[in-house]
Design a protein around this motif. Sequence first.
Motif, PDB file in Angstrom:
ATOM      1  N   LEU A   1       7.419  -9.220  73.651  1.00  0.00           N
ATOM      2  CA  LEU A   1       7.871  -9.325  75.034  1.00  0.00           C
ATOM      3  C   LEU A   1       8.845  -8.193  75.375  1.00  0.00           C
TER       4      LEU A   1
ATOM      5  N   PRO B   1       9.128  -9.337  85.827  1.00  0.00           N
ATOM      6  CA  PRO B   1       7.960  -9.689  86.635  1.00  0.00           C
ATOM      7  C   PRO B   1       7.410 -11.044  86.218  1.00  0.00           C
ATOM      8  N   SER B   2       6.612 -11.644  87.068  1.00  0.00           N
ATOM      9  CA  SER B   2       6.183 -13.033  86.853  1.00  0.00           C
ATOM     10  C   SER B   2       5.494 -13.250  85.508  1.00  0.00           C
ATOM     11  N   ASP B   3       4.644 -12.292  85.081  1.00  0.00           N
ATOM     12  CA  ASP B   3       3.931 -12.494  83.823  1.00  0.00           C
ATOM     13  C   ASP B   3       4.886 -12.488  82.627  1.00  0.00           C
ATOM     14  N   LEU B   4       5.871 -11.589  82.646  1.00  0.00           N
ATOM     15  CA  LEU B   4       6.841 -11.548  81.560  1.00  0.00           C
ATOM     16  C   LEU B   4       7.812 -12.718  81.644  1.00  0.00           C
TER      17      LEU B   4
ATOM     18  N   LYS C   1       6.830  -1.362  80.788  1.00  0.00           N
ATOM     19  CA  LYS C   1       6.853  -1.457  82.255  1.00  0.00           C
ATOM     20  C   LYS C   1       8.027  -0.678  82.860  1.00  0.00           C
TER      21      LYS C   1
ATOM     22  N   ASP D   1       7.001  -4.955  75.849  1.00  0.00           N
ATOM     23  CA  ASP D   1       6.318  -4.872  77.138  1.00  0.00           C
ATOM     24  C   ASP D   1       7.295  -4.593  78.276  1.00  0.00           C
ATOM     25  N   CYS D   2       8.537  -5.031  78.127  1.00  0.00           N
ATOM     26  CA  CYS D   2       9.567  -4.664  79.116  1.00  0.00           C
ATOM     27  C   CYS D   2       9.780  -3.158  79.123  1.00  0.00           C
TER      28      CYS D   2
ATOM     29  N   GLU E   1       7.100 -15.711  82.676  1.00  0.00           N
ATOM     30  CA  GLU E   1       6.400 -16.883  82.127  1.00  0.00           C
ATOM     31  C   GLU E   1       6.415 -16.855  80.603  1.00  0.00           C
ATOM     32  N   ARG E   2       6.206 -15.684  80.027  1.00  0.00           N
ATOM     33  CA  ARG E   2       6.231 -15.575  78.561  1.00  0.00           C
ATOM     34  C   ARG E   2       7.621 -15.842  78.022  1.00  0.00           C
ATOM     35  N   TRP E   3       8.665 -15.386  78.718  1.00  0.00           N
ATOM     36  CA  TRP E   3      10.038 -15.643  78.296  1.00  0.00           C
ATOM     37  C   TRP E   3      10.363 -17.131  78.373  1.00  0.00           C
TER      38      TRP E   3
END
Length: 199
Positions: free
Chosen positions: A66, A82-85, A73, A69-70, A87-89
């Motif tokens: 995660l 962002p919303s997808d990250l 981006k 990916d930050c 949700e994963r957090w």
Amino acid sequence: EKLSPAKALGIGWREDKDEFCYKGIEKLVTFAKSLTPSKRTILSVIPRVYDIQGLVHPFIVQGKLLLRDCWMKKLDWDDSLPSDLAERWDLWLSQLPLLAQIRIPRNIWLSNSISVTIEAFPDACELAIASVVYLRCQDNDQVLCNIVGAASRVKNYSETATIARLELIGMMEASFVAASRASALNIPKERIYLYTDSR
């Protein structure tokens, strides 16, 4: 009388059952939820899961992915996720309390072992490289295996290595962990075995 677990650096020892456990998880969850989700928050929280033996690397590596990916981006330290990250957090945080349920036996030996080996299993994929190391004890009619160490690291997007090369790197890292555990347990290096499914 109920015994409270002894504690050192996030690892607890339950004397009544002679087993280790992870302590302070509730405080870490409270701390994490008090922060606004951001790259800074993720980097602050993940290293606080104290796991010197690497026994919860499958969980920790999800947080590392995660964080990677930050970076990919190009988020600033305090940007909202962002919303997808996000949700994963949230999912990672929701699973964090489960670490408090893990119990690890302190005694990993059979008293009358006739064979004791260190056995390591590395693997790799497009996302990460990981390895796990077991102590295997055998007596005349019983075999006991316990995890004594693990390691993992996230693959950078910039790396262009093939899976076979990544698995070779995993073998090297597994050999380091295996040699370290063998030395700590006074097991000769001739009793170390590494396994791979790479061809």
